[in-house]
Design a protein around this motif. Sequence first.
Motif, PDB file in Angstrom:
ATOM      1  N   HIS A   8      56.848  19.078  62.278  1.00  0.00           N
ATOM      2  CA  HIS A   8      57.244  20.487  62.462  1.00  0.00           C
ATOM      3  C   HIS A   8      58.744  20.686  62.248  1.00  0.00           C
ATOM      4  N   GLU A  62      57.745  25.322  64.817  1.00  0.00           N
ATOM      5  CA  GLU A  62      57.674  25.264  66.284  1.00  0.00           C
ATOM      6  C   GLU A  62      58.716  26.245  66.831  1.00  0.00           C
ATOM      7  N   LYS A  79      75.673  29.649  70.592  1.00  0.00           N
ATOM      8  CA  LYS A  79      76.432  29.571  69.316  1.00  0.00           C
ATOM      9  C   LYS A  79      75.709  30.317  68.201  1.00  0.00           C
ATOM     10  N   HIS A  86      66.578  24.503  64.399  1.00  0.00           N
ATOM     11  CA  HIS A  86      67.114  23.730  65.521  1.00  0.00           C
ATOM     12  C   HIS A  86      66.934  22.238  65.320  1.00  0.00           C
ATOM     13  N   HIS A  87      65.731  21.812  64.867  1.00  0.00           N
ATOM     14  CA  HIS A  87      65.487  20.372  64.653  1.00  0.00           C
ATOM     15  C   HIS A  87      64.335  20.190  63.676  1.00  0.00           C
ATOM     16  N   ALA A 117      55.377  18.501  72.831  1.00  0.00           N
ATOM     17  CA  ALA A 117      54.487  19.679  72.793  1.00  0.00           C
ATOM     18  C   ALA A 117      53.122  19.375  72.198  1.00  0.00           C
ATOM     19  N   LYS A 128      74.723  14.293  65.306  1.00  0.00           N
ATOM     20  CA  LYS A 128      75.931  13.745  64.678  1.00  0.00           C
ATOM     21  C   LYS A 128      75.680  12.396  64.012  1.00  0.00           C
ATOM     22  N   GLY A 132      73.942  15.711  60.749  1.00  0.00           N
ATOM     23  CA  GLY A 132      74.054  17.077  61.276  1.00  0.00           C
ATOM     24  C   GLY A 132      72.722  17.683  61.688  1.00  0.00           C
ATOM     25  N   GLU A 136      63.809  14.907  65.776  1.00  0.00           N
ATOM     26  CA  GLU A 136      62.798  14.514  66.760  1.00  0.00           C
ATOM     27  C   GLU A 136      61.846  13.533  66.107  1.00  0.00           C
TER      28      GLU A 136
END
Length: 146
Positions: A8, A62, A79, A86-87, A117, A128, A132, A136
């Motif tokens: 995902h 997701e 931010k 996000h990932h 999940a 990092k 960047g 997961e």
Amino acid sequence: MKLGRLNHIGVATPSINDSIIFYRDVMGATKIHEPFDLPAQGVKVCFVDTPGENGSNGTQIELIEPYDEHSPINGFLAKNPLGGQHHICFEVPDIHIAKAEFEVLGKRILGEPRIGAHGTPIFFVHPKDMGGMLTEIMESPGEGKH
Ligand SMILES: CC[C@H](C(=O)O)C(=O)SCCNC(=O)CCNC(=O)[C@H](O)C(C)(C)COP(=O)(O)OP(=O)(O)OC[C@H]1O[C@@H](n2cnc3c(N)ncnc32)[C@H](O)[C@@H]1OP(=O)(O)O
Ligand SMILES: [Co+2]
């Protein structure tokens, strides 16, 4: 490491309900799962299926919304108030072997493997150390070891 299936794309949002409307009405999503709370991970979650080849299931979006003020995604949303990518999450056959491989490579693992999940063990690798991208790693469903 052997690159596994992209399970995902994690998309942070201030409102899962608003994002559901977007994916349904703007993107034409036809399979949007029932949202659910994952308090242990500090998020509310909603999976949106994307079509795959030859009618198979593709990957999923997701959608994640903060569950409470302790959520690990509150900093990201501070931010990025609109939310956003996000990932990413890749599947592995064995979460413990994968964790050891990343540790040998000097990558920072964020926390111990815990149930994600999809109901299988997951861990995160620090963005990092991953070009960047918060990454997961998730044990493939059906591995049956846990
Ligand atoms: C597990 C359930 C579900 C599932 O699929 O099963 C999920 O996926 S839930 C997803 C939510 N849970 C997590 O994200 C857990 C792992 N995340 C964390 O531990 C933190 O979010 C962390 C450490 C990645 C970032 O912490 P924080 O938000 O407090 O920000 P920092 O200022 O400490 O960040 C340091 C540095 O990293 C950059 N950053 C933060 N988040 C991301 C991101 N998502 N992608 C890329 N980069 C990110 C941040 O901008 C800072 O960079 P700097 O240059 O120093 O400003
Ligand atoms: Co995820």
